[in-house]
Write a protein that holds these residues in place. Structure first.
Motif, PDB file in Angstrom:
ATOM      1  N   ARG A 194       0.834  -1.206   0.000  1.00  0.00           N
ATOM      2  CA  ARG A 194       0.000   0.000   0.000  1.00  0.00           C
ATOM      3  C   ARG A 194       0.870   1.258   0.000  1.00  0.00           C
ATOM      4  O   ARG A 194       1.859   1.343   0.717  1.00  0.00           O
ATOM      5  N   GLY A 195       0.477   2.238  -0.803  1.00  0.00           N
ATOM      6  CA  GLY A 195       1.179   3.509  -0.855  1.00  0.00           C
ATOM      7  C   GLY A 195       2.437   3.519  -1.693  1.00  0.00           C
ATOM      8  O   GLY A 195       3.112   4.542  -1.785  1.00  0.00           O
ATOM      9  N   ALA A 196       2.756   2.420  -2.361  1.00  0.00           N
ATOM     10  CA  ALA A 196       3.986   2.359  -3.146  1.00  0.00           C
ATOM     11  C   ALA A 196       3.901   3.186  -4.420  1.00  0.00           C
ATOM     12  O   ALA A 196       4.916   3.660  -4.936  1.00  0.00           O
ATOM     13  N   VAL A 197       2.683   3.356  -4.947  1.00  0.00           N
ATOM     14  CA  VAL A 197       2.459   4.165  -6.152  1.00  0.00           C
ATOM     15  C   VAL A 197       1.184   4.976  -5.951  1.00  0.00           C
ATOM     16  O   VAL A 197       0.450   4.776  -4.985  1.00  0.00           O
ATOM     17  N   GLY A 198       0.910   5.892  -6.875  1.00  0.00           N
ATOM     18  CA  GLY A 198      -0.302   6.700  -6.797  1.00  0.00           C
ATOM     19  C   GLY A 198      -1.564   5.867  -6.939  1.00  0.00           C
ATOM     20  O   GLY A 198      -1.531   4.723  -7.425  1.00  0.00           O
ATOM     21  N   SER A 226       6.790   1.004 -10.361  1.00  0.00           N
ATOM     22  CA  SER A 226       7.029   2.291  -9.705  1.00  0.00           C
ATOM     23  C   SER A 226       8.209   3.044 -10.302  1.00  0.00           C
ATOM     24  O   SER A 226       8.347   4.245 -10.087  1.00  0.00           O
ATOM     25  N   HIS A 227       9.081   2.333 -11.037  1.00  0.00           N
ATOM     26  CA  HIS A 227      10.307   2.916 -11.588  1.00  0.00           C
ATOM     27  C   HIS A 227      11.236   3.411 -10.467  1.00  0.00           C
ATOM     28  O   HIS A 227      12.034   4.321 -10.688  1.00  0.00           O
ATOM     29  N   LEU A 228      11.153   2.801  -9.306  1.00  0.00           N
ATOM     30  CA  LEU A 228      11.961   3.199  -8.152  1.00  0.00           C
ATOM     31  C   LEU A 228      12.672   1.995  -7.551  1.00  0.00           C
ATOM     32  O   LEU A 228      12.091   0.902  -7.460  1.00  0.00           O
ATOM     33  N   PRO A 229      13.921   2.179  -7.090  1.00  0.00           N
ATOM     34  CA  PRO A 229      14.656   1.097  -6.434  1.00  0.00           C
ATOM     35  C   PRO A 229      14.279   1.008  -4.957  1.00  0.00           C
ATOM     36  O   PRO A 229      15.004   1.494  -4.074  1.00  0.00           O
ATOM     37  N   THR A 230      13.146   0.410  -4.669  1.00  0.00           N
ATOM     38  CA  THR A 230      12.608   0.395  -3.309  1.00  0.00           C
ATOM     39  C   THR A 230      12.809  -0.957  -2.636  1.00  0.00           C
ATOM     40  O   THR A 230      13.000  -1.993  -3.290  1.00  0.00           O
ATOM     41  N   LEU A 231      12.725  -0.916  -1.318  1.00  0.00           N
ATOM     42  CA  LEU A 231      12.747  -2.138  -0.510  1.00  0.00           C
ATOM     43  C   LEU A 231      11.693  -1.995   0.575  1.00  0.00           C
ATOM     44  O   LEU A 231      11.827  -1.163   1.475  1.00  0.00           O
ATOM     45  N   HIS A 232      10.621  -2.775   0.450  1.00  0.00           N
ATOM     46  CA  HIS A 232       9.572  -2.836   1.459  1.00  0.00           C
ATOM     47  C   HIS A 232       9.638  -4.199   2.144  1.00  0.00           C
ATOM     48  O   HIS A 232      10.343  -5.100   1.690  1.00  0.00           O
ATOM     49  N   TRP A 233       8.882  -4.326   3.208  1.00  0.00           N
ATOM     50  CA  TRP A 233       8.749  -5.623   3.887  1.00  0.00           C
ATOM     51  C   TRP A 233       7.273  -5.876   4.174  1.00  0.00           C
ATOM     52  O   TRP A 233       6.547  -4.961   4.561  1.00  0.00           O
ATOM     53  N   ILE A 234       6.837  -7.115   3.972  1.00  0.00           N
ATOM     54  CA  ILE A 234       5.489  -7.512   4.353  1.00  0.00           C
ATOM     55  C   ILE A 234       5.581  -8.748   5.240  1.00  0.00           C
ATOM     56  O   ILE A 234       6.578  -9.474   5.218  1.00  0.00           O
ATOM     57  N   ASP A 235       4.543  -8.973   6.019  1.00  0.00           N
ATOM     58  CA  ASP A 235       4.541 -10.120   6.916  1.00  0.00           C
ATOM     59  C   ASP A 235       4.440 -11.424   6.137  1.00  0.00           C
ATOM     60  O   ASP A 235       3.616 -11.555   5.219  1.00  0.00           O
ATOM     61  N   GLY A 236       5.285 -12.394   6.534  1.00  0.00           N
ATOM     62  CA  GLY A 236       5.219 -13.730   5.963  1.00  0.00           C
ATOM     63  C   GLY A 236       4.834 -14.735   7.019  1.00  0.00           C
ATOM     64  O   GLY A 236       4.530 -14.382   8.159  1.00  0.00           O
ATOM     65  N   HIS A 237       4.854 -15.997   6.652  1.00  0.00           N
ATOM     66  CA  HIS A 237       4.470 -17.055   7.584  1.00  0.00           C
ATOM     67  C   HIS A 237       5.455 -17.170   8.744  1.00  0.00           C
ATOM     68  O   HIS A 237       5.058 -17.417   9.888  1.00  0.00           O
ATOM     69  N   SER A 299      18.931 -10.884   4.636  1.00  0.00           N
ATOM     70  CA  SER A 299      18.797 -11.936   5.632  1.00  0.00           C
ATOM     71  C   SER A 299      18.779 -11.377   7.042  1.00  0.00           C
ATOM     72  O   SER A 299      18.487 -12.101   7.995  1.00  0.00           O
ATOM     73  N   ALA A 300      19.130 -10.092   7.202  1.00  0.00           N
ATOM     74  CA  ALA A 300      19.170  -9.494   8.528  1.00  0.00           C
ATOM     75  C   ALA A 300      17.784  -9.513   9.156  1.00  0.00           C
ATOM     76  O   ALA A 300      16.767  -9.394   8.477  1.00  0.00           O
ATOM     77  N   ALA A 301      17.759  -9.657  10.457  1.00  0.00           N
ATOM     78  CA  ALA A 301      16.491  -9.727  11.170  1.00  0.00           C
ATOM     79  C   ALA A 301      15.711  -8.433  10.993  1.00  0.00           C
ATOM     80  O   ALA A 301      16.242  -7.342  11.146  1.00  0.00           O
ATOM     81  N   VAL A 302      14.439  -8.560  10.684  1.00  0.00           N
ATOM     82  CA  VAL A 302      13.556  -7.417  10.494  1.00  0.00           C
ATOM     83  C   VAL A 302      12.307  -7.651  11.339  1.00  0.00           C
ATOM     84  O   VAL A 302      11.794  -8.765  11.396  1.00  0.00           O
ATOM     85  N   PRO A 303      11.805  -6.639  12.051  1.00  0.00           N
ATOM     86  CA  PRO A 303      10.591  -6.824  12.849  1.00  0.00           C
ATOM     87  C   PRO A 303       9.465  -7.421  12.012  1.00  0.00           C
ATOM     88  O   PRO A 303       9.301  -7.095  10.842  1.00  0.00           O
ATOM     89  N   ARG A 304       8.676  -8.289  12.596  1.00  0.00           N
ATOM     90  CA  ARG A 304       7.623  -8.998  11.858  1.00  0.00           C
ATOM     91  C   ARG A 304       6.656  -8.030  11.190  1.00  0.00           C
ATOM     92  O   ARG A 304       6.219  -8.247  10.068  1.00  0.00           O
ATOM     93  N   SER A 305       6.292  -6.950  11.865  1.00  0.00           N
ATOM     94  CA  SER A 305       5.420  -5.938  11.261  1.00  0.00           C
ATOM     95  C   SER A 305       6.255  -4.706  10.972  1.00  0.00           C
ATOM     96  O   SER A 305       6.271  -3.765  11.736  1.00  0.00           O
ATOM     97  N   ALA A 306       6.994  -4.750   9.879  1.00  0.00           N
ATOM     98  CA  ALA A 306       7.958  -3.705   9.599  1.00  0.00           C
ATOM     99  C   ALA A 306       7.427  -2.747   8.555  1.00  0.00           C
ATOM    100  O   ALA A 306       7.131  -3.135   7.444  1.00  0.00           O
ATOM    101  N   ALA A 307       7.281  -1.500   8.911  1.00  0.00           N
ATOM    102  CA  ALA A 307       6.868  -0.462   7.953  1.00  0.00           C
ATOM    103  C   ALA A 307       8.121   0.231   7.442  1.00  0.00           C
ATOM    104  O   ALA A 307       8.301   1.429   7.597  1.00  0.00           O
ATOM    105  N   LEU A 308       9.000  -0.559   6.824  1.00  0.00           N
ATOM    106  CA  LEU A 308      10.302  -0.044   6.413  1.00  0.00           C
ATOM    107  C   LEU A 308      10.324   0.115   4.906  1.00  0.00           C
ATOM    108  O   LEU A 308       9.989  -0.808   4.167  1.00  0.00           O
ATOM    109  N   VAL A 309      10.728   1.272   4.432  1.00  0.00           N
ATOM    110  CA  VAL A 309      10.860   1.520   3.005  1.00  0.00           C
ATOM    111  C   VAL A 309      12.205   2.185   2.770  1.00  0.00           C
ATOM    112  O   VAL A 309      12.530   3.184   3.423  1.00  0.00           O
ATOM    113  N   ARG A 310      12.993   1.651   1.857  1.00  0.00           N
ATOM    114  CA  ARG A 310      14.254   2.272   1.491  1.00  0.00           C
ATOM    115  C   ARG A 310      14.211   2.589   0.012  1.00  0.00           C
ATOM    116  O   ARG A 310      13.791   1.776  -0.787  1.00  0.00           O
ATOM    117  N   GLU A 311      14.683   3.773  -0.350  1.00  0.00           N
ATOM    118  CA  GLU A 311      14.761   4.148  -1.764  1.00  0.00           C
ATOM    119  C   GLU A 311      16.177   4.617  -2.064  1.00  0.00           C
ATOM    120  O   GLU A 311      16.823   5.204  -1.219  1.00  0.00           O
TER     121      GLU A 311
END
Length: 311
Positions: A194-198, A226-237, A299-311
């Motif tokens: 969500r929010g990655a593009v218009g 998006s034409h952007l070099p982004t890194l998001h995270w979503i919850d997995g199993h 592979s680094a540990a990331v919080p399970r509910s991570a609202a992290l975006v890198r561009e």
């Protein structure tokens, strides 16, 4: 180690000759946009530079996450097939369609027919259709799963769609490949975040997609659009799943979006202890060869509910 390369949004140019009949549709809007903007910043010289550097990195496989063309003209679709042939054997290149590849009604079916060798699962031959997605290819210990979000939309819209039928099939594939202990990489055009593009470019079905990943798991999602070099995270199993975007492969320096890039993902380890390193390579100037832009340890540990975006 398995090295997976990723490019997207090639927008091969220049456009072939266009007739008035061709423009009697949404293509009129796209044609005006091409003439005013895209043709200045998307051209084959940039794509050639990116592909040359990509091949020098000796990837084991290449994922192309959509928008090979601009207006989905018959001539563009045929040209894109010739370009795909230059990338390597169809068994070593996996493609999913983007919204520009399904720009007007009927274009999606034509692209599926012409690009079929690059969009078929293992052991599958013959004509493709919307029910051919998702498809599965297994290379080493990596499961490459191609999802289609492409559909013709109204003028000024570039939305994607992930519907129930495809969701059910994707769930089965994720469950099956997870039980086999494979590294599951999902290829999709529209970012399932969500929010990655218009709003006019968003994916309908983001909640459905993320629910499947939470239920069945996945190790990686690759997207374009998006034409952007982004890194998001979503919850997995079993923890957070990286969702990786990339700058448009045909984007020249000097525009309002980053210049052309591609991703390299070095995958090693085994089920339960995968190691993934993301390296971005691309252009930094109009006369510069492609170079390394940055690396990330996914592979680094990331919080399970991570609202992290890198561009």
């Amino acid at each position: 180690m398995f090295r997976l390369a990723h490019i997207s949004d090639v927008h091969l140019g220049p456009l072939p000759d266009v007739t008035y009949r061709d423009l009697a549709s949404k293509r009129m809007v796209g044609y005006v946009n091409w003439q005013r903007n895209r043709r200045r910043y998307h051209h084959d010289g940039i794509v050639d530079a990116i592909v040359t550097d990509l091949k020098a990195q000796a990837p084991d496989h290449l994922a192309v996450t959509g928008d090979l063309v601009n207006l989905a003209l018959d001539g563009e679709i045929a040209l894109a097939r010739l370009w795909l042939e230059t990338l390597g054997a169809a068994a070593d290149v996996s493609v999913v369609p983007g919204n520009h590849d399904a720009y007007v009604p009927g274009a999606f079916d034509k692209a599926c027919h012409v690009w079929a060798p690059w969009m078929q699962g293992d052991g599958v031959n013959g004509a493709l259709s919307s029910t051919s997605f998702p498809y599965l290819r297994v290379r080493g210990n990596v499961a490459l799963i191609g999802v289609s979000t492409a559909r013709a939309t109204a003028p000024f819209m570039a939305s994607g769609f992930f519907r129930e039928g495809q969701a059910e099939r994707l769930g089965r594939l994720l469950e099956e490949t997870g039980k086999r202990g494979l590294f599951r990489a999902i290829m999709i055009h529209h970012p399932p975040v969500r929010g990655a593009v218009g709003q006019h470019k968003r994916l309908f079905g983001i909640g459905k997609f993320q629910k499947l990943v939470r239920r069945h798991g996945a190790e990686l999602v690759l997207h374009g659009h998006s034409h952007l070099p982004t890194l998001h995270w979503i919850d997995g199993h079993d923890g957070a799943v990286p969702v990786v975007g990339v700058a448009a492969a045909g984007q020249a320096p000097g525009g309002h979006k980053p210049a052309a890039q591609f991703n390299l993902l070095d995958i090693s380890g085994q089920a339960g202890s995968w190691n993934v390193k993301l390296t971005r390579r691309g252009l930094s100037g109009p006369a510069m060869p492609a170079a390394e832009i940055g690396t990330f340890d996914l592979s680094a540990a990331v919080p399970r509910s991570a609202a992290l975006v890198r561009e």
